[in-house]
Structures are given as C-alpha cells and as structure tokens.
Design an enzyme around this catalytic site. Structure first.
Site, PDB file in Angstrom:
ATOM      1  CG  ASP A   8      24.610  -5.454  -0.581  1.00 11.54           C
ATOM      2  OD1 ASP A   8      25.220  -4.404  -0.332  1.00 11.54           O
ATOM      3  OD2 ASP A   8      24.506  -5.924  -1.740  1.00 11.54           O
ATOM      4  CG  ASP A  10      23.686  -0.131  -4.662  1.00  6.14           C
ATOM      5  OD1 ASP A  10      22.794   0.471  -5.271  1.00  6.14           O
ATOM      6  OD2 ASP A  10      24.538   0.432  -3.946  1.00  6.14           O
TER       7      ASP A  10
HETATM    8 MG   LIG Z   1      25.240  -5.462  -3.607  1.00  5.17          MG
END
Ligand SMILES: [Mg+2]
Length: 270
Positions: A8, A10
């Site tokens: 992932d 962010d």
């Molecule tokens: Mg995230």
C-alpha cells in the site's frame, strides 16, 4: 521461489508528501533480494504513471508503472462492460483509467447510466446533487472505495468513503465498491502477482489492506505509520500475520531473520 510484496502507499511509504523514514532502503533491499514489488492503492485520483512519479519524488524509489494497481483501474475494468455513459465524481486518475478502458465520462449527469464516485478534490455541492439526482433517476452507483479518511501530516482528511457516504445517505442506495478489499481490485492485483509462491500484503488499514490479504489468501503485515496507531485496534477477524512499526522492518520479515514482532507465527505459504 517467487516472493511478491503487495505494498500500500498512503500511510505505508508516505504520509501525503512526506516519506516514511527508510522507506526507500526497505524497497531497495526487497528488490535487491529478488522480491517482486506490486503497489496497490485505493487512492483513485492518480494514474499509475503519476503514482510512480510521486513515489519517486517523495520516497526516492523508482517503481514500474506496470506494477501499480489503483482502485480507479479496478473500477474502470469493472464498469467497462456495462457502463458506457458514467457520470464521475473523481479526479484524473479515474477519468484516465476509464478512457483506457474505452469509456468517456459524460458531462451531464442526466445522461448517465452509472454514477462513479471516487475521491474528488474539486467536489462541489452542485456535482454532488447531480450525482444524487442521476442515481434517483435509475443510474447505477459504483464507488472506487470506502476508505473513510485520507492520512496527511496535518491529520485525517475526508476520504473517498466520506463522499460515497454523502451520496449513499441522500439516495438510500448502497454502491458496488471496487477498491480493496473487493473482488475487482483483488482480480487486478492477482494479475500483477502472477504465479508467485509467497505473497505478502503490507498496509496500514485493516479493513482494506488486511481484508484484501484475508480474502485473497495472502499473508498480511500491518505497519503502524498510517491510520492504525495500535495493533490492538484491529478486529479479531482481520488480525495480520505480522505487526511491525514501519516499512523499515518489512525486509527482515519477508527475507527471514525476524526482527519482527509476530502477532502469530508468520505463515505466508498458501
Ligand atoms: Mg494506506
């Protein structure tokens, strides 16, 4: 043996435009050890090319755009066969992803057969109202994701889910959701993972990242640099195989040798 890390972005590699310390070194040591990296994000505002350039600018790591999966791409692939005339609340990443599937968003909501809602930094009340009217008139309701928040150094901004909720509350309709952990995103990530022997998912949000790992039969690593500050907040059914403070500790987990704080003995072989 092929190992893939599905990472992932962010809250894992950066917070808004600020890098997580030692993120670049972590990605480089995984790559140097022959681990294939896939980047999977529910952020629907960017094209894969933009994801790669932001990653390079913020973290200093150069990724391959072909190894990026966004919720916008998953959504575009999902609606392509059935929604020739979508009205879009969203940004470039979503509009471009649709165009790459041969679909042009309509400018007038009244002409829409589907309303697609992603994170829209230029959202106005007028466009929100148009989306609600179109769904009220029978258009389908599709969302890129339901992440309630978007982590920034300032704190949590409203995420895609906050906009989706506004449309959902006003229409009384539940959307079909395409991003993590839903099937369209898993299908997209699975294509990039290919026939890997071992797949780890690294994320900061249990209900998307860890739920995708769970649904796909992959192993989950929770990092505490994003929206989850304390592993005890994670619901029992989403517990990851491993919890680490940050991405910096992920190579030790994936390449063996420990240095991790296993929530339970890691069992990435599926
Ligand atoms: Mg995230």
């Amino acid at each position: 043996m092929t190992t893939v890390v599905v990472c992932d972005l962010d809250g894992v590699l950066y917070l808004h435009d600020r890098p997580v310390p030692r993120a670049r070194q972590a990605l480089e040591s995984l790559e140097a050890a022959g681990v294939r990296l896939v980047f999977a994000t529910n952020n629907s505002t960017k094209t894969p090319e933009r994801v790669v350039s932001d990653l390079h600018r913020r973290v200093g790591f150069r990724a391959d755009p072909a190894m990026v999966a966004t919720a916008a791409m998953a959504t575009a692939a999902f609606v392509a066969p059935s929604a020739p005339r979508p009205y879009v609340l969203g940004a470039d990443g979503l509009v471009v992803s649709l165009r790459r599937e041969g679909i042009d968003a309509v400018a007038t909501a009244a002409m829409a057969d589907t309303v697609i809602v992603g994170l829209d930094p230029n959202l106005t009340y007028r466009r929100l109202a148009d989306a609600v009217l179109a769904i009220g008139a029978g258009a389908a309701f599709v969302a890129t994701g339901t992440d309630p928040t978007y982590p920034t150094p300032e704190g949590l901004y409203p995420g895609t889910g906050a906009i989706v909720a506004a449309v959902g509350v006003a229409t009384g309709v539940d959307p079909v959701v395409c991003g993590k952990p839903h099937p369209p995103m898993i299908a997209l990530v699975r294509r990039l993972v290919g026939d890997a022997d071992v797949v780890w998912v690294v994320g900061d949000r249990p209900e998307t990242d860890l739920a995708m790992a769970r649904a796909a039969g992959w192993a989950g690593i929770l990092v505490l640099t994003g929206v989850t500050a304390d592993a005890s907040e994670v619901p029992a059914d989403l517990r990851p195989e491993v919890v680490v403070p940050s991405i910096a500790e992920v190579p030790a987990v994936v390449l063996g040798g420990g240095a991790a704080d296993p929530a339970s003995p890691p069992s990435p072989h599926r």
